[in-house]
Design an enzyme around this catalytic site. Structure first.
Site: not given
Ligand SMILES: *Cc1c(COP(=O)(O)O)cnc(C)c1O
Length: 327
Positions: A82, A214, A212, A87, A84, A186, A308, A57, A208
């Site tokens: 709330s 969606d 959830g 921050q 990532n 994103g 991620s 992020k 996913e």
């Molecule tokens: C925000 C986040 C996601 C999901 O990312 P999107 O761009 O909303 O699909 C996945 N993993 C982590 C660790 C995140 O902080």
């Protein structure tokens, strides 16, 4: 298929890469003989758990704030989160000398509140059960002249998130398959645009939590689907509806959406700790769990896996590992 229809192009990802250079970490790409042996593939893990603030992020937040006008930067930015994104916005704003206001729910974990304040953000608490965070955020933005930077549905955020996949292709060359977790989409949308440009022919899949799904439902139906707040350990993918800007890119550039169970996430968390000596949060395990549970036939393929994030409440790791034994 023209990428001109989309809110970003590969050129925007290249610009983002220049903007974040020297500020975001160029995260390592890790491999595991054991993972390759179990899947019959060659897996390349792009480790955003080692990114600043512990998740990708930071890329999107920094790119978005850096590209605001001088006047917008002087007035400051606002975000609601709330997780990532809070921050990431707080740290990116501080580095760019911009003031950040973050709207967080009254039940956000104390550690996350403290971390967000620690990066110098002005935290505004709202009552999750009686107040509407978007309304509060819009009102504060209007009253104080702040620019809202949402967590995924914003072109410079999507372009910033796409830089992780760009770095992966630069480091390991073209891939056959790229697996990316998805919440609002994103990271997935940015990665898919990067893949189409830097590794044409690479098939991109979103992953996913099964509880959830969606984005999967939306993908199959051809329009966004709204679901109740999903009950899953993957809190970064607890979004109720795919983004308005991210969805057309996903429809056009992504092959399909896969789902994994919470128990599979916990087993993946264990694998990362035991075999690769890495702490990965449940959401960060989604893409890897899809690969390791053979949701696709990856044998003989060269596969990218985006890990991620790594922000996990360490006190809960024992509970997570206990769940790894379930179905
Ligand atoms: C925000 C986040 C996601 C999901 O990312 P999107 O761009 O909303 O699909 C996945 N993993 C982590 C660790 C995140 O902080």
């Amino acid at each position: 298929m023209s990428s001109r229809l989309h809110c970003i192009t590969a050129a925007d990802i290249s610009t983002a890469a220049e903007v974040i250079a020297g500020h975001a970490v160029r995260t390592p790409v890790m491999t595991s003989r054991q993972a390759d042996h179990l899947t019959g593939a060659r897996l390349f893990f792009k480790c955003e758990n080692f990114q600043r603030v512990g998740a990708f992020k930071f890329r999107g937040a920094y790119n978005a704030i850096a590209q605001l006008s001088e006047a917008q930067r002087r007035a400051g930015v606002i975000a609601f989160s709330s997780g990532n994104h809070a921050q990431a916005m707080a740290l990116a704003a501080r580095e760019l000398g911009v003031s950040a206001t973050i709207v967080m729910p009254d039940d956000a974990p104390a550690a996350k509140l403290a971390a967000t304040r620690g990066y110098g953000a002005n935290v505004v608490i709202y009552r999750r059960h009686s107040e509407d965070r978007e309304e509060i955020t819009q009102r504060l933005a209007a009253e104080r002249g702040l620019t809202l930077v949402p967590p995924y549905d914003y072109p410079q955020v999507i372009a910033g998130q796409g830089t992780a996949a760009k770095e992966l292709f630069e480091e390991v060359g073209p891939l056959d398959v790229l697996l990316v977790c998805t919440g609002g989409g994103g990271l997935l949308a940015g990665s898919a645009v990067a893949a189409r440009h830097w590794s044409p022919g690479c098939r991109v899949y979103g992953v996913e939590p099964a509880a959830g799904n969606d984005v999967q439902q939306a993908f199959l139906r051809g329009e966004p689907v709204r679901i109740p707040v999903p009950n899953t350990l993957a809190d970064g993918a607890q979004t109720q509806q795919v983004g308005r800007l991210t969805f057309p890119i996903i429809q056009d550039c992504v092959e399909g959406i896969l789902t994994v169970s919470d128990a599979q996430l916990c087993r993946q968390m264990r694998f990362f700790m035991e075999r690769m000596k890495m702490v990965v949060e449940p959401t960060g395990c989604l893409a890897a769990a899809a690969a390791m549970n053979a949701l696709l036939d990856l044998r003989g393929k060269k596969v990218g896996v985006i890990v991620s994030g790594g922000n996990v409440d360490v006190d809960k790791i024992g509970q997570y590992l206990a769940l790894a034994g379930e179905n």
